[in-house]
Design a protein around this motif. Structure first.
Motif, PDB file in Angstrom:
ATOM      1  N   MET A 265      -6.180 -13.714  -1.429  1.00 52.30           N
ATOM      2  CA  MET A 265      -5.071 -13.454  -2.337  1.00 52.30           C
ATOM      3  C   MET A 265      -5.051 -12.035  -2.913  1.00 52.30           C
ATOM      4  SD  MET A 265      -4.839 -17.041  -4.428  1.00 52.30           S
ATOM      5  CE  MET A 265      -4.466 -18.575  -3.563  1.00 52.30           C
ATOM      6  N   PRO A 266      -6.194 -11.460  -3.281  1.00 54.09           N
ATOM      7  CA  PRO A 266      -6.139 -10.119  -3.884  1.00 54.09           C
ATOM      8  C   PRO A 266      -5.568  -9.059  -2.952  1.00 54.09           C
ATOM      9  CG  PRO A 266      -8.292 -11.139  -4.240  1.00 54.09           C
ATOM     10  CD  PRO A 266      -7.559 -12.004  -3.266  1.00 54.09           C
ATOM     11  N   TYR A 267      -5.679  -9.247  -1.643  1.00 46.67           N
ATOM     12  CA  TYR A 267      -5.216  -8.256  -0.677  1.00 46.67           C
ATOM     13  C   TYR A 267      -3.735  -7.964  -0.826  1.00 46.67           C
ATOM     14  CZ  TYR A 267      -5.088  -5.843   3.859  1.00 46.67           C
ATOM     15  OH  TYR A 267      -4.947  -4.913   4.861  1.00 46.67           O
ATOM     16  N   LEU A 268      -2.983  -8.973  -1.253  1.00 45.06           N
ATOM     17  CA  LEU A 268      -1.544  -8.787  -1.438  1.00 45.06           C
ATOM     18  C   LEU A 268      -1.261  -7.664  -2.421  1.00 45.06           C
ATOM     19  CD1 LEU A 268       1.371  -9.889  -0.932  1.00 45.06           C
ATOM     20  CD2 LEU A 268       1.015 -11.353  -2.925  1.00 45.06           C
ATOM     21  N   LEU A 269      -2.029  -7.598  -3.502  1.00 48.13           N
ATOM     22  CA  LEU A 269      -1.803  -6.588  -4.529  1.00 48.13           C
ATOM     23  C   LEU A 269      -2.662  -5.345  -4.321  1.00 48.13           C
ATOM     24  CD1 LEU A 269      -1.603  -8.925  -7.651  1.00 48.13           C
ATOM     25  CD2 LEU A 269       0.219  -8.199  -6.104  1.00 48.13           C
ATOM     26  N   ARG A 270      -3.811  -5.524  -3.704  1.00 49.05           N
ATOM     27  CA  ARG A 270      -4.738  -4.402  -3.512  1.00 49.05           C
ATOM     28  C   ARG A 270      -4.324  -3.501  -2.363  1.00 49.05           C
ATOM     29  NH1 ARG A 270      -9.639  -3.664  -0.816  1.00 49.05           N
ATOM     30  NH2 ARG A 270      -9.540  -5.776   0.054  1.00 49.05           N
ATOM     31  N   ARG A 271      -3.745  -4.071  -1.303  1.00 48.03           N
ATOM     32  CA  ARG A 271      -3.420  -3.295  -0.112  1.00 48.03           C
ATOM     33  C   ARG A 271      -1.955  -3.411   0.323  1.00 48.03           C
ATOM     34  NH1 ARG A 271      -7.159  -0.260  -0.964  1.00 48.03           N
ATOM     35  NH2 ARG A 271      -9.223  -0.469  -0.010  1.00 48.03           N
ATOM     36  N   VAL A 272      -1.402  -4.635   0.346  1.00 48.27           N
ATOM     37  CA  VAL A 272      -0.042  -4.802   0.866  1.00 48.27           C
ATOM     38  C   VAL A 272       0.983  -4.141  -0.048  1.00 48.27           C
ATOM     39  CG1 VAL A 272       1.757  -6.461   1.480  1.00 48.27           C
ATOM     40  CG2 VAL A 272      -0.625  -6.906   2.114  1.00 48.27           C
ATOM     41  N   ALA A 273       0.924  -4.429  -1.339  1.00 49.45           N
ATOM     42  CA  ALA A 273       1.919  -3.871  -2.263  1.00 49.45           C
ATOM     43  C   ALA A 273       1.918  -2.338  -2.264  1.00 49.45           C
ATOM     44  CB  ALA A 273       1.693  -4.416  -3.671  1.00 49.45           C
ATOM     45  N   PRO A 274       0.751  -1.669  -2.346  1.00 48.91           N
ATOM     46  CA  PRO A 274       0.780  -0.202  -2.283  1.00 48.91           C
ATOM     47  C   PRO A 274       1.335   0.331  -0.962  1.00 48.91           C
ATOM     48  CG  PRO A 274      -1.304  -0.947  -3.180  1.00 48.91           C
ATOM     49  CD  PRO A 274      -0.600  -2.158  -2.668  1.00 48.91           C
ATOM     50  N   ARG A 275       1.034  -0.349   0.138  1.00 51.36           N
ATOM     51  CA  ARG A 275       1.567   0.096   1.426  1.00 51.36           C
ATOM     52  C   ARG A 275       3.081  -0.043   1.455  1.00 51.36           C
ATOM     53  NH1 ARG A 275       3.916   1.845   4.727  1.00 51.36           N
ATOM     54  NH2 ARG A 275       3.640   1.953   6.998  1.00 51.36           N
ATOM     55  N   LEU A 276       3.607  -1.134   0.918  1.00 49.23           N
ATOM     56  CA  LEU A 276       5.056  -1.314   0.874  1.00 49.23           C
ATOM     57  C   LEU A 276       5.719  -0.315  -0.065  1.00 49.23           C
ATOM     58  CD1 LEU A 276       5.451  -5.201   0.860  1.00 49.23           C
ATOM     59  CD2 LEU A 276       5.888  -3.624   2.736  1.00 49.23           C
ATOM     60  N   ALA A 277       5.009   0.061  -1.133  1.00 48.43           N
ATOM     61  CA  ALA A 277       5.563   1.039  -2.069  1.00 48.43           C
ATOM     62  C   ALA A 277       5.807   2.375  -1.391  1.00 48.43           C
ATOM     63  CB  ALA A 277       4.629   1.206  -3.265  1.00 48.43           C
ATOM     64  N   VAL A 278       4.995   2.712  -0.404  1.00 47.47           N
ATOM     65  CA  VAL A 278       5.218   3.945   0.356  1.00 47.47           C
ATOM     66  C   VAL A 278       6.546   3.863   1.105  1.00 47.47           C
ATOM     67  CG1 VAL A 278       4.355   5.370   2.250  1.00 47.47           C
ATOM     68  CG2 VAL A 278       2.758   4.408   0.580  1.00 47.47           C
ATOM     69  N   ALA A 279       6.884   2.656   1.576  1.00 44.05           N
ATOM     70  CA  ALA A 279       8.098   2.473   2.367  1.00 44.05           C
ATOM     71  C   ALA A 279       9.349   2.345   1.515  1.00 44.05           C
ATOM     72  CB  ALA A 279       7.956   1.230   3.261  1.00 44.05           C
ATOM     73  N   VAL A 280       9.252   1.636   0.372  1.00 44.15           N
ATOM     74  CA  VAL A 280      10.473   1.322  -0.381  1.00 44.15           C
ATOM     75  C   VAL A 280      10.419   1.740  -1.842  1.00 44.15           C
ATOM     76  CG1 VAL A 280      11.035  -0.610   1.138  1.00 44.15           C
ATOM     77  CG2 VAL A 280       9.705  -1.033  -0.946  1.00 44.15           C
ATOM     78  N   GLY A 281       9.275   2.224  -2.296  1.00 46.56           N
ATOM     79  CA  GLY A 281       9.146   2.631  -3.686  1.00 46.56           C
ATOM     80  C   GLY A 281       8.521   1.545  -4.550  1.00 46.56           C
TER      81      GLY A 281
END
Length: 302
Positions: A265-281
């Protein structure tokens, strides 16, 4: 007025905080022998790790007969400070043995409604959604019966319906059945695993219908498409469908938990969310994790 039905009672959608919109604290299937999610201490540790990353809510999509451990969910929620939403419903037929199927006695809609309004078994924990499943590029007889029962339960309660799309396929068939034939409003349908079949045309058609699209993972089985998720999310945001998107972790095996060395579960916020922020803010990601989840699971319960 809408509310999200958590295992500790109904809460206002804005109180969910950052939401993992599709995951599992407990899950067991004959298709995954030896990888059952059964440990309460491991579930507690996973929730605590998610909370430490800023998580506020987890929606467990584990349905009827697959080891939900409903009675263990309220104390886990209280101990960790994470809202938990439980599910009723049915997975694909292959996940069940004859005894479990017999327990429904041909009345799945009645069971779904009872678990949404009265509680799961003797636990008193009320489900907050109905989880069902399609097949690979199609809907078999079991899927059609289950989705018809889910639609009946929705019409009786207002509950949202979350759909496992096998390998991310069959979204349009599900929409035709649930929203067309069965009359479920599209904004009450959540389509899971769209990231596993990164077909941008289908994604846009599904979003245009008004359904929510859940992007969940990562997964060893679907690693070949994981890297394409940011681009898929960006395309949908740029097309004006940012308000239709949800994110989840979908931890289905013990080895996938962060406390066992997996992403969890932590991976969603630790890695996925920051990676998506690069794409969409960052603001778009914040809305997906908070406001969208609140709308998707918030219901005017009847």
């Amino acid at each position: 007025m809408t509310s999200v039905r958590t295992v500790l009672g109904d809460v206002a959608p804005e109180r969910l905080g950052v939401c993992d919109a599709h995951d599992h604290l407990f899950f067991g299937s004959p298709l995954l022998p030896g990888q059952e999610l059964r440990s309460v201490p491991a579930a507690r540790a996973e929730l605590a790790a998610f909370r430490a990353e800023g998580g506020g809510a987890v929606v467990q999509w584990t349905p009827y007969g697959l080891g939900r451990r409903a009675a263990d969910l309220p104390p886990l929620s209280r101990e960790t400070g994470v809202h938990i939403v439980a599910a009723t419903g049915l997975h694909q037929d292959a996940h069940y043995d004859d005894a479990t199927r017999a327990g429904l006695r041909g009345r799945p809609a009645e069971v779904f409604v009872a678990e949404l309004t009265e509680g799961i078994g003797t636990s008193g924990v009320r489900a907050g959604l109905v989880k069902v499943a399609g097949g690979f590029h199609g809907l078999d007889a079991h899927a059609r019966r289950t989705m018809a029962a889910a639609a009946e339960a929705h019409h009786a309660t207002g509950a949202p319906i979350a759909v496992h799309l096998e390998a991310g396929t069959g979204a349009l068939d599900v929409i035709d059945l649930l929203c067309g034939e069965s009359g479920v409003p599209p904004h009450r349908v959540i389509l899971g695993h769209l990231n596993r079949c990164p077909d941008g045309v289908v994604h846009r058609q599904a979003a245009a219908s008004g359904c929510y699209l859940a992007f969940d993972g990562p997964s060893r089985a679907h690693h070949a498409t994981d890297w394409r998720m940011p681009e898929a999310v960006r395309a949908l945001v740029e097309a004006g469908f940012g308000d239709r998107l949800l994110l989840g972790g979908d931890t289905t095996t013990a080895a996938a938990r962060s406390v066992e060395g997996g992403p969890g579960m932590p991976y969603l916020l630790r890695r996925v969310a920051p990676r998506l922020a690069v794409a969409v803010g960052e603001e778009a990601v914040r809305r997906i994790l908070t406001e969208n989840a609140g709308r998707a699971f918030g219901v005017s319960w009847t």
